[in-house]
Design a protein around this motif. Structure first.
Motif, PDB file in Angstrom:
ATOM      1  N   THR A 106       0.687  -1.068  -0.315  1.00  0.00           N
ATOM      2  CA  THR A 106      -0.054   0.110  -0.012  1.00  0.00           C
ATOM      3  C   THR A 106       1.040   1.293   0.164  1.00  0.00           C
ATOM      4  O   THR A 106       0.312   2.189  -0.251  1.00  0.00           O
ATOM      5  CB  THR A 106      -0.562  -0.231   1.383  1.00  0.00           C
ATOM      6  N   ALA A 107       2.433   1.436   0.925  1.00  0.00           N
ATOM      7  CA  ALA A 107       2.448   2.638   0.866  1.00  0.00           C
ATOM      8  C   ALA A 107       3.408   2.636  -0.323  1.00  0.00           C
ATOM      9  O   ALA A 107       3.845   3.862  -1.087  1.00  0.00           O
ATOM     10  CB  ALA A 107       3.966   2.035   1.711  1.00  0.00           C
ATOM     11  N   HIS A 108       4.126   1.558  -1.482  1.00  0.00           N
ATOM     12  CA  HIS A 108       4.210   1.071  -2.713  1.00  0.00           C
ATOM     13  C   HIS A 108       3.222   1.854  -3.456  1.00  0.00           C
ATOM     14  O   HIS A 108       4.110   2.802  -4.527  1.00  0.00           O
ATOM     15  CB  HIS A 108       4.752  -0.029  -2.665  1.00  0.00           C
ATOM     16  N   ARG A 109       2.159   1.889  -3.237  1.00  0.00           N
ATOM     17  CA  ARG A 109       1.058   2.130  -4.755  1.00  0.00           C
ATOM     18  C   ARG A 109       1.283   3.873  -3.862  1.00  0.00           C
ATOM     19  O   ARG A 109       0.517   4.886  -4.943  1.00  0.00           O
ATOM     20  CB  ARG A 109      -0.081   1.355  -4.381  1.00  0.00           C
ATOM     21  N   ALA A 110       1.229   4.407  -2.340  1.00  0.00           N
ATOM     22  CA  ALA A 110       0.945   5.873  -2.231  1.00  0.00           C
ATOM     23  C   ALA A 110       1.829   6.783  -2.527  1.00  0.00           C
ATOM     24  O   ALA A 110       1.907   7.570  -3.891  1.00  0.00           O
ATOM     25  CB  ALA A 110       0.731   5.982  -1.285  1.00  0.00           C
ATOM     26  N   THR A 111       3.215   6.059  -3.100  1.00  0.00           N
ATOM     27  CA  THR A 111       4.309   6.800  -2.956  1.00  0.00           C
ATOM     28  C   THR A 111       4.512   6.952  -4.999  1.00  0.00           C
ATOM     29  O   THR A 111       4.638   7.857  -5.077  1.00  0.00           O
ATOM     30  CB  THR A 111       5.878   5.835  -2.739  1.00  0.00           C
ATOM     31  N   ILE A 112       4.457   5.602  -5.020  1.00  0.00           N
ATOM     32  CA  ILE A 112       3.695   6.331  -7.104  1.00  0.00           C
ATOM     33  C   ILE A 112       3.323   7.187  -7.346  1.00  0.00           C
ATOM     34  O   ILE A 112       2.897   7.733  -7.957  1.00  0.00           O
ATOM     35  CB  ILE A 112       3.890   5.021  -7.436  1.00  0.00           C
ATOM     36  N   ALA A 113       1.972   6.909  -6.462  1.00  0.00           N
ATOM     37  CA  ALA A 113       1.177   8.439  -6.726  1.00  0.00           C
ATOM     38  C   ALA A 113       1.269   9.347  -6.516  1.00  0.00           C
ATOM     39  O   ALA A 113       1.046  10.641  -7.923  1.00  0.00           O
ATOM     40  CB  ALA A 113      -0.363   7.915  -5.855  1.00  0.00           C
ATOM     41  N   ALA A 114       1.887   9.657  -5.574  1.00  0.00           N
ATOM     42  CA  ALA A 114       2.348  11.285  -5.308  1.00  0.00           C
ATOM     43  C   ALA A 114       3.415  11.419  -5.941  1.00  0.00           C
ATOM     44  O   ALA A 114       3.548  12.936  -6.529  1.00  0.00           O
ATOM     45  CB  ALA A 114       3.274  10.711  -3.790  1.00  0.00           C
ATOM     46  N   LEU A 115       4.287  10.185  -6.789  1.00  0.00           N
ATOM     47  CA  LEU A 115       5.565  10.969  -7.265  1.00  0.00           C
ATOM     48  C   LEU A 115       4.248  10.993  -8.591  1.00  0.00           C
ATOM     49  O   LEU A 115       5.422  12.322  -9.285  1.00  0.00           O
ATOM     50  CB  LEU A 115       6.479   9.755  -7.921  1.00  0.00           C
ATOM     51  N   ARG A 116       3.659  10.817  -9.005  1.00  0.00           N
ATOM     52  CA  ARG A 116       2.955  10.951 -10.618  1.00  0.00           C
ATOM     53  C   ARG A 116       2.467  12.394 -10.479  1.00  0.00           C
ATOM     54  O   ARG A 116       2.318  12.426 -11.560  1.00  0.00           O
ATOM     55  CB  ARG A 116       2.260   9.671 -10.883  1.00  0.00           C
ATOM     56  N   MET A 117       1.973  12.432  -9.525  1.00  0.00           N
ATOM     57  CA  MET A 117       1.448  13.432  -9.138  1.00  0.00           C
ATOM     58  C   MET A 117       1.919  15.067  -9.619  1.00  0.00           C
ATOM     59  O   MET A 117       2.057  15.910 -10.089  1.00  0.00           O
ATOM     60  CB  MET A 117      -0.192  14.062  -8.250  1.00  0.00           C
ATOM     61  N   TRP A 118       3.213  15.092  -9.044  1.00  0.00           N
ATOM     62  CA  TRP A 118       4.254  15.998  -8.350  1.00  0.00           C
ATOM     63  C   TRP A 118       4.875  15.998  -9.825  1.00  0.00           C
ATOM     64  O   TRP A 118       5.416  16.989 -10.212  1.00  0.00           O
ATOM     65  CB  TRP A 118       5.230  15.419  -7.178  1.00  0.00           C
ATOM     66  N   GLY A 119       5.456  14.614 -10.403  1.00  0.00           N
ATOM     67  CA  GLY A 119       5.866  14.951 -11.999  1.00  0.00           C
ATOM     68  C   GLY A 119       5.338  15.934 -12.633  1.00  0.00           C
ATOM     69  O   GLY A 119       5.401  16.400 -13.307  1.00  0.00           O
ATOM     70  N   GLY A 120       3.496  15.252 -12.737  1.00  0.00           N
ATOM     71  CA  GLY A 120       2.335  16.175 -13.477  1.00  0.00           C
ATOM     72  C   GLY A 120       2.334  17.535 -13.226  1.00  0.00           C
ATOM     73  O   GLY A 120       2.166  18.429 -14.432  1.00  0.00           O
ATOM     74  N   ILE A 121       2.773  18.322 -12.915  1.00  0.00           N
ATOM     75  CA  ILE A 121       2.771  19.370 -11.589  1.00  0.00           C
ATOM     76  C   ILE A 121       3.885  20.312 -11.932  1.00  0.00           C
ATOM     77  O   ILE A 121       4.592  21.265 -11.840  1.00  0.00           O
ATOM     78  CB  ILE A 121       2.108  20.208 -10.736  1.00  0.00           C
ATOM     79  N   GLY A 122       5.373  19.150 -12.422  1.00  0.00           N
ATOM     80  CA  GLY A 122       6.609  20.306 -13.061  1.00  0.00           C
ATOM     81  C   GLY A 122       7.640  19.962 -12.266  1.00  0.00           C
ATOM     82  O   GLY A 122       8.633  21.084 -12.846  1.00  0.00           O
ATOM     83  N   ALA A 123       7.484  18.781 -11.643  1.00  0.00           N
ATOM     84  CA  ALA A 123       9.438  18.507 -10.953  1.00  0.00           C
ATOM     85  C   ALA A 123      10.263  17.644 -11.907  1.00  0.00           C
ATOM     86  O   ALA A 123      10.947  18.447 -11.477  1.00  0.00           O
ATOM     87  CB  ALA A 123       8.510  17.721  -9.448  1.00  0.00           C
ATOM     88  N   PRO A 124       9.938  17.931 -13.052  1.00  0.00           N
ATOM     89  CA  PRO A 124      11.712  17.787 -13.127  1.00  0.00           C
ATOM     90  C   PRO A 124      12.274  18.720 -14.136  1.00  0.00           C
ATOM     91  O   PRO A 124      13.163  18.978 -14.126  1.00  0.00           O
ATOM     92  CB  PRO A 124      11.292  16.478 -14.341  1.00  0.00           C
TER      93      PRO A 124
END
Length: 329
Positions: free
Chosen positions: A16-34
């Protein structure tokens, strides 16, 4: 060592923690993190391997972003390379749950995920839709559990993935797909690598091997890689061996990664360096948790390092900490 989100993540079961981490990274990447937090790089940290320019020597090992969902966010953490997968030609659910375990007392992880993924086509569609990427992208491919033609499926996966990745990794070293590791033995490995070489076009091919190979197995894998013009060897995957462990999950079946793998991974890197005589670039993975251990691997013959399990215990600042630590040594 801890980081602010660790207590919240450790309150969840590991998957569950792994899935939450991926979701957070996906969201962060979507708002311009890279673009604000791109791969950590300067002139001193850049590395050229297999004709590829890596912004730095620290990569993310396959296994975290199995489905290529959070690539932008992961580059935003400072990795010079992100390797997605392992991806199989057809989607598969993986092994029954529970299948992922934290061994907190040992700073380790045991997994028996079984190549759970949405399938190669779904991941390639996500990759193709990316506007750009901030570092080197690797695509790790494996075999479906029910495949009746593993060599053909690997070759087909390489052919499909090659236009989308900067390199492709052939994973024959997971302990969680029955019979997969048998492909590390010659002549099976020669047949597999020859087929994948014919399918890759101009895209570099890497091979990932297990730390449980004996010296003869290491020698054979290195020679097969050289003979079949593989561009780099990743040493190594998780281990089925069990050093002394203290966690209640120590007896779980699956591949062990993290701090207890450190000495074995280093030993296998040294064996691979001796076997290759410098003729094959080596990438070290297993138990790397900071700049000191990364430096030890580079001094032992690696040209790049990969991390994964240490992120669970060290947090999202790990890649930048290693890159900056290496720059000051």
């Amino acid at each position: 060592m801890t980081y602010p989100l660790r207590p919240a993540l450790f309150a969840l079961d590991a998957e569950t923690a792994h899935r939450a981490t991926i979701a957070a990274l996906r969201m962060w990447g979507g708002i311009g993190a890279p673009f604000s937090g791109r791969s950590e790089s300067d002139a001193s940290s850049a590395v050229r391997v297999a004709g590829i320019d890596f912004p730095n020597a620290v990569g993310l090992a396959a296994g975290l972003d199995k489905n290529a969902e959070a690539i932008a966010g992961l580059f935003g953490l400072g990795f010079g390379a992100v390797e997605v997968g392992t991806l199989t030609l057809r989607p598969q659910p993986g092994n029954p749950k529970p299948r992922l375990f934290r061994l907190a007392e040992d700073e380790a992880v045991i997994n028996r995920m079984g190549f759970n993924n949405h399938g190669l086509d779904a991941a390639l569609a996500r990759i193709a839709a990316m506007p750009r990427r901030a570092g080197v992208l690797g695509i790790n491919v494996g075999a479906n559990k029910d495949s009746t033609d593993r060599v053909g499926d690997y070759a087909h996966s390489v052919r499909k993935a090659a236009p989308h990745g900067d390199y492709i990794t052939i994973n024959v070293s997971s302990p969680n797909t029955p019979g997969l590791r048998d492909l590390q033995s010659r002549p099976a490995l020669d047949e597999l690598l020859a087929a994948c070489h014919a399918a890759r076009g101009d895209t570099p091919l890497f091979l990932k091997i297990a730390p449980d190979l004996d010296r003869a197995g290491i020698d054979g894998a290195v020679r097969a890689a050289i003979d079949n013009r593989i561009d780099a060897l990743i040493v190594s995957n998780t281990t089925i061996s069990r050093p002394a462990l203290h966690s209640k999950h120590a007896g779980e079946a699956g591949g062990l990664s993290g701090a207890p793998l450190r000495d074995l991974a280093l030993a296998k890197l040294i064996e691979a360096r001796e076997a290759s005589g410098g003729a094959l670039p080596l990438i070290s993975a297993g138990g790397i948790d900071g700049p000191d251990e990364a430096k030890r691997r580079l001094e032992a013959g690696a040209v790049l390092v990969q991390v994964y399990s240490a992120l669970v215990y060290r947090g999202p600042g790990l890649a930048r900490a290693i890159v900056r630590g290496l720059a000051t040594r």
